[in-house]
Design a protein around this motif. Structure first.
Motif, PDB file in Angstrom:
ATOM      1  N   PRO A  35      38.728  40.697  43.223  1.00  0.00           N
ATOM      2  CA  PRO A  35      37.931  39.757  42.430  1.00  0.00           C
ATOM      3  C   PRO A  35      37.383  40.411  41.176  1.00  0.00           C
ATOM      4  CG  PRO A  35      37.365  39.592  44.749  1.00  0.00           C
ATOM      5  CD  PRO A  35      38.272  40.775  44.620  1.00  0.00           C
ATOM      6  N   GLU A  36      36.944  39.579  40.246  1.00  0.00           N
ATOM      7  CA  GLU A  36      36.514  40.072  38.939  1.00  0.00           C
ATOM      8  C   GLU A  36      35.362  41.055  39.023  1.00  0.00           C
ATOM      9  OE1 GLU A  36      35.676  36.588  36.694  1.00  0.00           O
ATOM     10  OE2 GLU A  36      37.783  36.150  36.292  1.00  0.00           O
ATOM     11  N   GLN A  37      34.520  40.951  40.072  1.00  0.00           N
ATOM     12  CA  GLN A  37      33.390  41.870  40.194  1.00  0.00           C
ATOM     13  C   GLN A  37      33.843  43.305  40.432  1.00  0.00           C
ATOM     14  OE1 GLN A  37      33.975  38.946  41.766  1.00  0.00           O
ATOM     15  NE2 GLN A  37      32.161  38.331  42.930  1.00  0.00           N
ATOM     16  N   ILE A  38      35.075  43.481  40.916  1.00  0.00           N
ATOM     17  CA  ILE A  38      35.559  44.816  41.276  1.00  0.00           C
ATOM     18  C   ILE A  38      36.521  45.364  40.241  1.00  0.00           C
ATOM     19  CG2 ILE A  38      36.897  46.100  42.981  1.00  0.00           C
ATOM     20  CD1 ILE A  38      35.726  44.381  45.129  1.00  0.00           C
ATOM     21  N   GLY A  39      37.467  44.544  39.824  1.00  0.00           N
ATOM     22  CA  GLY A  39      38.506  45.046  38.931  1.00  0.00           C
ATOM     23  C   GLY A  39      39.551  45.804  39.719  1.00  0.00           C
ATOM     24  N   HIS A  40      40.484  46.428  39.020  1.00  0.00           N
ATOM     25  CA  HIS A  40      41.561  47.165  39.682  1.00  0.00           C
ATOM     26  C   HIS A  40      41.025  48.486  40.201  1.00  0.00           C
ATOM     27  CE1 HIS A  40      44.915  44.535  38.536  1.00  0.00           C
ATOM     28  NE2 HIS A  40      44.191  44.290  37.453  1.00  0.00           N
ATOM     29  N   ILE A  54      41.336  39.248  55.951  1.00  0.00           N
ATOM     30  CA  ILE A  54      41.816  40.548  55.483  1.00  0.00           C
ATOM     31  C   ILE A  54      40.673  41.245  54.741  1.00  0.00           C
ATOM     32  CG2 ILE A  54      43.530  41.752  54.093  1.00  0.00           C
ATOM     33  CD1 ILE A  54      44.687  40.298  56.524  1.00  0.00           C
ATOM     34  N   TRP A  55      40.402  42.502  55.140  1.00  0.00           N
ATOM     35  CA  TRP A  55      39.346  43.292  54.507  1.00  0.00           C
ATOM     36  C   TRP A  55      39.977  44.457  53.763  1.00  0.00           C
ATOM     37  CZ3 TRP A  55      34.073  42.183  54.858  1.00  0.00           C
ATOM     38  CH2 TRP A  55      33.735  41.140  55.727  1.00  0.00           C
ATOM     39  N   VAL A  56      39.513  44.671  52.541  1.00  0.00           N
ATOM     40  CA  VAL A  56      40.079  45.707  51.675  1.00  0.00           C
ATOM     41  C   VAL A  56      38.955  46.622  51.206  1.00  0.00           C
ATOM     42  CG1 VAL A  56      41.374  46.179  49.561  1.00  0.00           C
ATOM     43  CG2 VAL A  56      41.859  44.100  50.893  1.00  0.00           C
ATOM     44  N   GLY A  57      39.106  47.917  51.472  1.00  0.00           N
ATOM     45  CA  GLY A  57      38.152  48.905  50.977  1.00  0.00           C
ATOM     46  C   GLY A  57      38.669  49.551  49.704  1.00  0.00           C
ATOM     47  N   THR A  58      37.795  49.743  48.727  1.00  0.00           N
ATOM     48  CA  THR A  58      38.199  50.302  47.440  1.00  0.00           C
ATOM     49  C   THR A  58      37.447  51.586  47.153  1.00  0.00           C
ATOM     50  OG1 THR A  58      36.518  49.208  46.093  1.00  0.00           O
ATOM     51  CG2 THR A  58      38.479  47.924  46.637  1.00  0.00           C
ATOM     52  N   PHE A  59      37.994  52.390  46.276  1.00  0.00           N
ATOM     53  CA  PHE A  59      37.332  53.609  45.826  1.00  0.00           C
ATOM     54  C   PHE A  59      36.507  53.295  44.589  1.00  0.00           C
ATOM     55  CE2 PHE A  59      40.951  56.264  47.798  1.00  0.00           C
ATOM     56  CZ  PHE A  59      40.310  56.248  49.014  1.00  0.00           C
ATOM     57  N   GLY A  60      35.274  52.843  44.826  1.00  0.00           N
ATOM     58  CA  GLY A  60      34.358  52.592  43.723  1.00  0.00           C
ATOM     59  C   GLY A  60      33.873  51.166  43.604  1.00  0.00           C
ATOM     60  N   GLY A  61      34.563  50.217  44.229  1.00  0.00           N
ATOM     61  CA  GLY A  61      34.177  48.819  44.080  1.00  0.00           C
ATOM     62  C   GLY A  61      33.652  48.179  45.333  1.00  0.00           C
ATOM     63  N   GLY A  62      33.445  48.960  46.389  1.00  0.00           N
ATOM     64  CA  GLY A  62      32.966  48.386  47.625  1.00  0.00           C
ATOM     65  C   GLY A  62      34.073  47.769  48.446  1.00  0.00           C
ATOM     66  N   VAL A  63      33.731  46.688  49.170  1.00  0.00           N
ATOM     67  CA  VAL A  63      34.652  46.025  50.094  1.00  0.00           C
ATOM     68  C   VAL A  63      34.776  44.564  49.688  1.00  0.00           C
ATOM     69  CG1 VAL A  63      35.028  45.358  52.495  1.00  0.00           C
ATOM     70  CG2 VAL A  63      34.002  47.557  51.969  1.00  0.00           C
ATOM     71  N   TYR A  64      35.984  44.030  49.785  1.00  0.00           N
ATOM     72  CA  TYR A  64      36.127  42.580  49.624  1.00  0.00           C
ATOM     73  C   TYR A  64      37.014  42.030  50.733  1.00  0.00           C
ATOM     74  CZ  TYR A  64      40.616  43.393  47.156  1.00  0.00           C
ATOM     75  OH  TYR A  64      41.884  43.764  46.807  1.00  0.00           O
ATOM     76  N   SER A  65      36.794  40.770  51.052  1.00  0.00           N
ATOM     77  CA  SER A  65      37.554  40.109  52.105  1.00  0.00           C
ATOM     78  C   SER A  65      38.317  38.930  51.527  1.00  0.00           C
ATOM     79  CB  SER A  65      36.623  39.628  53.232  1.00  0.00           C
ATOM     80  OG  SER A  65      35.754  38.611  52.752  1.00  0.00           O
TER      81      SER A  65
END
Length: 840
Positions: A35-40, A54-65
């Motif tokens: 989502p736009e709050q996280i970016g690539h 589906i849950w996705v963990g990112t390096f720097g943007g937190g978690v999104y589902s």
């Protein structure tokens, strides 16, 4: 429900296809940016919870589902311990555990809690490197400092913490991975040490000896229970208590030196293959062989960090640039039986009441069970054709005989010899009779022999033949360029009876359940007979080809139209949906279509085997983006809408929409019919009577799913100004003024009429007087002759010269030129003069 106003979750398609496997598994991938709050962001892990989220963990943007078309984002502002996510793990329900350098967090029901042990444990849960939920529900937590913790959740929501491995065992090195195998064995991977296996309560080092301990990145288990060690450029299998390098992987690496890289993840696919994520892309393994997954050029060879196959079958690949989501293509190939023998495509049959059946080239009759073809019956000769099966029997056609076979007892019931003059092609069961189509004509089974069918059914060699029966028992037959109807023992040539049909190359005929008859042609599209009338469908109605090979109706009423070399189309509710090579179908002739009991659609393609279509059952969401609100009377407004399909199984541009305007005043009456489906995403309001209306719009996807909860919005058409309450008072005043003005006007008009009448009388009187005077004047004028111009007169004698030069006396001249007469007298002066002369 809604569509294009919301944040679009997915970017345009980036297409990539797996090489075909034995299961025919092919995939279409899309890059799904956060989502736009996280970016690539680089992905730190992907998991699925019990609700399918589906849950996705990112390096720097937190978690999104992600759940269908809905997304949620969680970061430090929501209470997350850290935005740099190292690992994720399900809590066994709908919640998720999040491990990060900053600690452990738990997300459930949209709430984020930071979870830490009590002071009695005397350890901080920071620097989390890996998580694993064991079969007993305990959560194991591996730390950067080499400690392994266990967390269990009590019924009252409290937690119990235990140190499973202290830093003395791991020498303070980072715990990189944890695995509990299907048999209950426990493994951990420790940086700098390697793999440790718990044996009778002790942790023993069991690592491959020919790799550096720091080379390992993880450990995984496939569906057979084999363990795999993930190293740098190498894969190892754990069998018989020892690690062995996978020779097929080594060979693949040798043949592709540019792809040497660190291995990050390995998962088994539902179809049995293995999928491996590396720094330079994805590798797929099948039957002891490995091959690179070729991505689209826009993706290239991604640095893949994590893999997941969800319960609904789609693939998720975490990369340094976001998530790739892969969905199986709509049509999957089933080319061979479990004995690896190819089918004779013309033998295929699938009906809602029977499992699909097909014969292979060796005489085996295969049945589709448990997701694969299994040879259940065996005959002694290659099978050319199978009839439609009954509950207990089926007819199999060979080059020399037709065999009635018992499906329940797996034995031959009888064999009927083929007539010597007949070259057999197809066998049918229609109206409880067995029909044989041969190159020399049509035959029907009579007792224990096939006899040529009389009355014009004997076709010429090479002509196309097919039989279809309607619900009333009437047979429809294709004979080359004609359509025949057999009713009450009489044949009728429909091609002559219905001029719109004419003489064409007919290829297929279908009697539909709504009593319409569908006829396919080679070059002229499809004809539909409805109540004695002919309706024509071709490329102008959405077909991508006018060359039709087969027609079929599925149990939901959908008409399936197979093209000769371009795939297949479905037709329902006025909508045509085409399926082609991009959906997994070959560009070859379709020879048969059927339906299995679960509603899957099957088709047989010449030289390419069988293909199965499993419709996606989740409908799209519909969104109204813009609405005019309230409209003036007899004005129009613009409504715009869009749709989103879960997991993007149907692209946005392939969604279609149907809408209607429902009067709010008609609560108990039948609502108006839905409009036809269209790819339009805007519409104008029609001219509607004043009042309230509910605009409803619903999206439909390529799988023929229709949004069951249409998007709605209330519109109001204002009454015309003369019907509004605010209009009455000023209009009353205006009306009174107008009435008084009208009375005054009437009075003025009456006075004016009187003045006008008086004036008219005076005009008449003056006119009469003038007429009289004119008549008098005209009489006077009539008596007058006038002399005009210069008259020459003698100065002495006063004679006048006329136009001819003669001199006349004045009285003569005047008499001749006027109406005047003269009398003679004498004036006083002349009298005195004359008298003086007389006297003198």
């Amino acid at each position: 429900m809604t569509r294009q106003t919301l944040v679009r979750l997915l970017t345009p398609i980036l297409l990539v296809i797996f090489p075909a496997s034995s299961s025919g598994e092919e995939w279409t991938f899309h890059l799904v940016p956060p989502p736009e709050q996280i970016g690539h962001e680089e992905i730190g892990g992907i998991i699925e919870t019990s609700e399918g989220k589906i849950w996705v963990g990112t390096f720097g943007g937190g978690v999104y589902s992600i759940l269908g078309t809905e997304t949620s984002v969680y970061d430090e502002t929501d209470g997350l311990a850290d935005n740099w996510i190292e690992c994720l793990e399900s809590d066994g329900a709908d919640g998720v555990w999040v491990g990060a350098p900053g600690g452990l967090s738990h997300i459930v029901g949209g709430r984020v809690d930071s979870v830490t042990p009590d002071s009695s444990l005397r350890i901080d849960v920071e620097g989390i490197a890996c998580l694993e939920r064991l079969h007993d529900g305990a959560l194991w937590i591996g730390l950067d400092r080499g400690t392994l913790l266990s967390l269990t959740t009590n019924s009252d929501g409290t937690f119990d913490w235990t140190i499973v491995v202290d830093s003395g065992v791991t020498k303070g090195n980072r715990i990189q991975d944890i695995l509990e195998t299907s048999s209950g064995d426990l493994w951990i991977l420790v940086d700098g040490i390697g793999f440790l296996r718990r044996v009778e309560g002790e942790w023993l080092v069991q690592s491959p000896q020919d790799e550096e301990p720091s080379a390992w990145s993880g450990i995984a288990e496939d569906r057979s229970g084999t363990l795999w060690a993930l190293g740098k450029e190498r894969l190892y299998q754990f069998k018989n208590g020892d690690w062995t390098s996978d020779s097929a992987w080594d060979r693949h690496v040798r043949d592709n030196p540019a792809r040497l890289s660190q291995i990050h993840d390995l998962i088994p696919l539902n179809s049995g293959e293995l999928l491996v994520a590396t720094e330079t892309g994805i590798v797929i393994g099948e039957n002891g062989e490995w091959s690179d997954l070729q991505f689209d050029d826009e993706i290239g060879h991604p640095n893949a960090t994590s893999l997941l196959q969800s319960t609904e079958g789609s693939l998720w690949i975490g990369t340094e640039e976001g998530v790739l989501h892969g969905t199986p293509k709509s049509w999957r190939n089933h080319a061979t039986t479990n004995e690896e023998t190819r089918f004779a495509e013309s033998t295929f049959h699938a009906q809602p009441g029977h499992s699909p059946m097909c014969a292979d080239a060796t005489g085996g009759i295969a049945v589709f069970e448990d997701g694969e073809w299994r040879v259940k019956h065996r005959l002694t000769a290659p099978i050319l054709s199978l009839s439609e099966p009954t509950d207990t029997t089926i007819w199999a056609l060979t080059e020399t005989e037709a065999i009635e076979y018992s499906l329940s007892d797996s034995k031959v019931l009888r064999s009927i010899q083929i007539p010597q003059e007949a070259t057999p092609e197809r066998i049918y069961t229609v109206q409880a009779q067995t029909w044989l189509k041969a190159a020399s004509g049509v035959y029907v089974l009579d007792g224990d022999r096939f006899v040529a069918h009389p009355d014009g059914l004997n076709t010429q060699p090479g002509e196309v033949f097919q039989i279809s029966e309607d619900r009333k028992g009437t047979l429809y037959l294709i004979r080359g360029s004609t359509i025949e109807r057999l009713k009450d023992g009489k044949y009728e040539d429909l091609s002559s009876e219905l001029p719109a049909l004419g003489r064409k190359n007919y290829t297929s005929i279908l009697c539909a359940t709504d009593d319409t008859v569908w006829i396919g042609t080679s070059g002229d599209g499809v004809f539909q007979l409805v109540g004695g009338k002919v309706r024509h469908f071709d490329h102008r109605e959405g077909l991508i080809s006018d060359q039709i090979s087969k027609l079929f109706q599925s149990s939901d009423g959908t008409i399936w139209i197979a093209y000769s070399h371009r795939g297949i189309a479905s037709y329902r509710e006025g909508r045509v949906v085409n399926y082609t090579h991009g959906h997994g179908l070959p560009n070859t002739e379709i020879e048969g279509i059927g339906e299995s009991p679960g509603g899957d659609i099957w088709l047989s393609a010449r030289d390419r085997g069988l293909f199965r279509y499993q419709p996606e059952s989740e409908p799209p969401d519909t969104i109204i983006e813009a609405t005019p609100g309230e409209l003036d009377y007899r004005s129009t407004g613009v409504l715009s809408f869009s749709g989103r399909d879960a997991w993007r199984s149907t692209e946005e541009e392939d969604l279609v929409y149907s809408w209607r305007f429902v009067p709010l005043s008609a609560k108990n009456s039948k609502p108006p019919e839905w409009g036809p489906f269209s790819s339009q995403t805007t519409t104008l309001t029609p001219i509607l009577p004043p009042g309230g209306y509910r605009f409803e719009v619903r999206a439909a996807d390529l799988h023929r799913n229709v949004d069951p909860t249409p998007a709605t919005v209330i519109l109001r058409i204002a009454a015309p100004i003369w019907q509004r309450p605010a209009f009455f008072i000023p209009m009353g005043i205006v009306g009174a003024i107008a009435f008084l003005s009208l009375v005054g006007l009437i009075r003025n008009q009456a006075a004016l009429r009187r003045s006008r009448d008086q004036l008219e009388d005076r005009v008449i009187e003056r006119t009469s007087d003038l007429d009289r005077r004119n008549r008098e004047l005209e009489g006077a004028i009539a008596e007058i002759k006038t002399l005009r111009g210069i008259i020459p007169i003698c100065a002495s004698c006063k004679k006048i010269r006329d136009d001819e030069g003669f001199w006349s006396q004045v009285e003569v001249y005047v008499s001749e030129h006027t109406d005047a007469d003269f009398t003679h007298g004498i004036c006083p002066e002349c009298f005195e003069r004359e008298m003086r002369e007389l006297k003198g």
